[in-house]
Design a protein around this motif. Structure first.
Motif, PDB file in Angstrom:
ATOM      1  N   SER A 200     -94.243 -55.494  54.539  1.00  0.00           N
ATOM      2  CA  SER A 200     -94.806 -55.610  53.115  1.00  0.00           C
ATOM      3  C   SER A 200     -93.643 -55.564  52.197  1.00  0.00           C
ATOM      4  CB  SER A 200     -95.837 -55.185  52.716  1.00  0.00           C
ATOM      5  OG  SER A 200     -95.721 -53.647  52.284  1.00  0.00           O
ATOM      6  N   MET A 201     -92.531 -54.609  52.630  1.00  0.00           N
ATOM      7  CA  MET A 201     -91.567 -54.483  51.465  1.00  0.00           C
ATOM      8  C   MET A 201     -90.532 -55.371  52.010  1.00  0.00           C
ATOM      9  SD  MET A 201     -91.548 -51.679  49.278  1.00  0.00           S
ATOM     10  CE  MET A 201     -90.018 -51.988  48.827  1.00  0.00           C
ATOM     11  N   SER A 202     -90.315 -55.955  53.061  1.00  0.00           N
ATOM     12  CA  SER A 202     -89.820 -56.807  53.692  1.00  0.00           C
ATOM     13  C   SER A 202     -90.207 -58.299  52.509  1.00  0.00           C
ATOM     14  CB  SER A 202     -89.337 -57.872  54.689  1.00  0.00           C
ATOM     15  OG  SER A 202     -88.524 -56.545  55.407  1.00  0.00           O
ATOM     16  N   GLY A 203     -91.578 -58.203  52.583  1.00  0.00           N
ATOM     17  CA  GLY A 203     -91.800 -59.808  52.048  1.00  0.00           C
ATOM     18  C   GLY A 203     -92.003 -59.540  50.151  1.00  0.00           C
ATOM     19  N   LEU A 204     -92.210 -58.114  49.945  1.00  0.00           N
ATOM     20  CA  LEU A 204     -92.129 -58.500  48.374  1.00  0.00           C
ATOM     21  C   LEU A 204     -90.487 -58.934  47.464  1.00  0.00           C
ATOM     22  CD1 LEU A 204     -93.749 -54.832  47.961  1.00  0.00           C
ATOM     23  CD2 LEU A 204     -94.425 -57.115  46.995  1.00  0.00           C
ATOM     24  N   THR A 205     -89.646 -57.849  48.805  1.00  0.00           N
ATOM     25  CA  THR A 205     -88.412 -58.571  48.648  1.00  0.00           C
ATOM     26  C   THR A 205     -88.010 -59.807  48.329  1.00  0.00           C
ATOM     27  OG1 THR A 205     -87.935 -55.998  49.473  1.00  0.00           O
ATOM     28  CG2 THR A 205     -85.642 -57.506  49.023  1.00  0.00           C
ATOM     29  N   LEU A 206     -87.717 -60.270  49.602  1.00  0.00           N
ATOM     30  CA  LEU A 206     -87.759 -61.279  49.877  1.00  0.00           C
ATOM     31  C   LEU A 206     -88.648 -62.480  48.556  1.00  0.00           C
ATOM     32  CD1 LEU A 206     -86.243 -63.974  51.418  1.00  0.00           C
ATOM     33  CD2 LEU A 206     -88.957 -63.849  52.537  1.00  0.00           C
ATOM     34  N   GLY A 207     -90.028 -62.053  48.457  1.00  0.00           N
ATOM     35  CA  GLY A 207     -90.301 -62.346  47.126  1.00  0.00           C
ATOM     36  C   GLY A 207     -89.394 -62.478  45.436  1.00  0.00           C
ATOM     37  N   PHE A 208     -89.193 -61.247  45.777  1.00  0.00           N
ATOM     38  CA  PHE A 208     -88.894 -61.049  44.058  1.00  0.00           C
ATOM     39  C   PHE A 208     -87.457 -61.783  44.335  1.00  0.00           C
ATOM     40  CE2 PHE A 208     -85.455 -58.223  41.350  1.00  0.00           C
ATOM     41  CZ  PHE A 208     -86.348 -58.452  40.656  1.00  0.00           C
TER      42      PHE A 208
END
Length: 66
Positions: A51-59
């Motif tokens: 989930s942190m990877s997805g948030l970082t990529l989305g940001f």
């Protein structure tokens, strides 16, 4: 489960079929038994990481303008 004694290294002059048989009789791995609490902790760590990877990529994509 019975713990087997460590066998001596296989000789370089041994015939190939004996080497294969010795390796099959003396596995070098030991299976790990983990409880449900450890399984839950590993699952929580994996889900938090994804989930942190997805948030970082989305940001980062938002910053670039995609």
């Amino acid at each position: 489960m019975r713990i087997r004694r460590y066998k001596s290294p296989i000789s370089t002059t041994a015939k190939p079929f004996r080497i294969v048989r010795r390796l099959q009789c003396n596995p070098t791995y030991t299976p790990l038994r983990t409880g449900p609490l450890v399984n839950a902790a590993v699952l929580a760590a994996l889900s938090a990481t994804s989930s942190m990877s997805g948030l970082t990529l989305g940001f980062c994509m938002r910053l670039v303008g995609l």
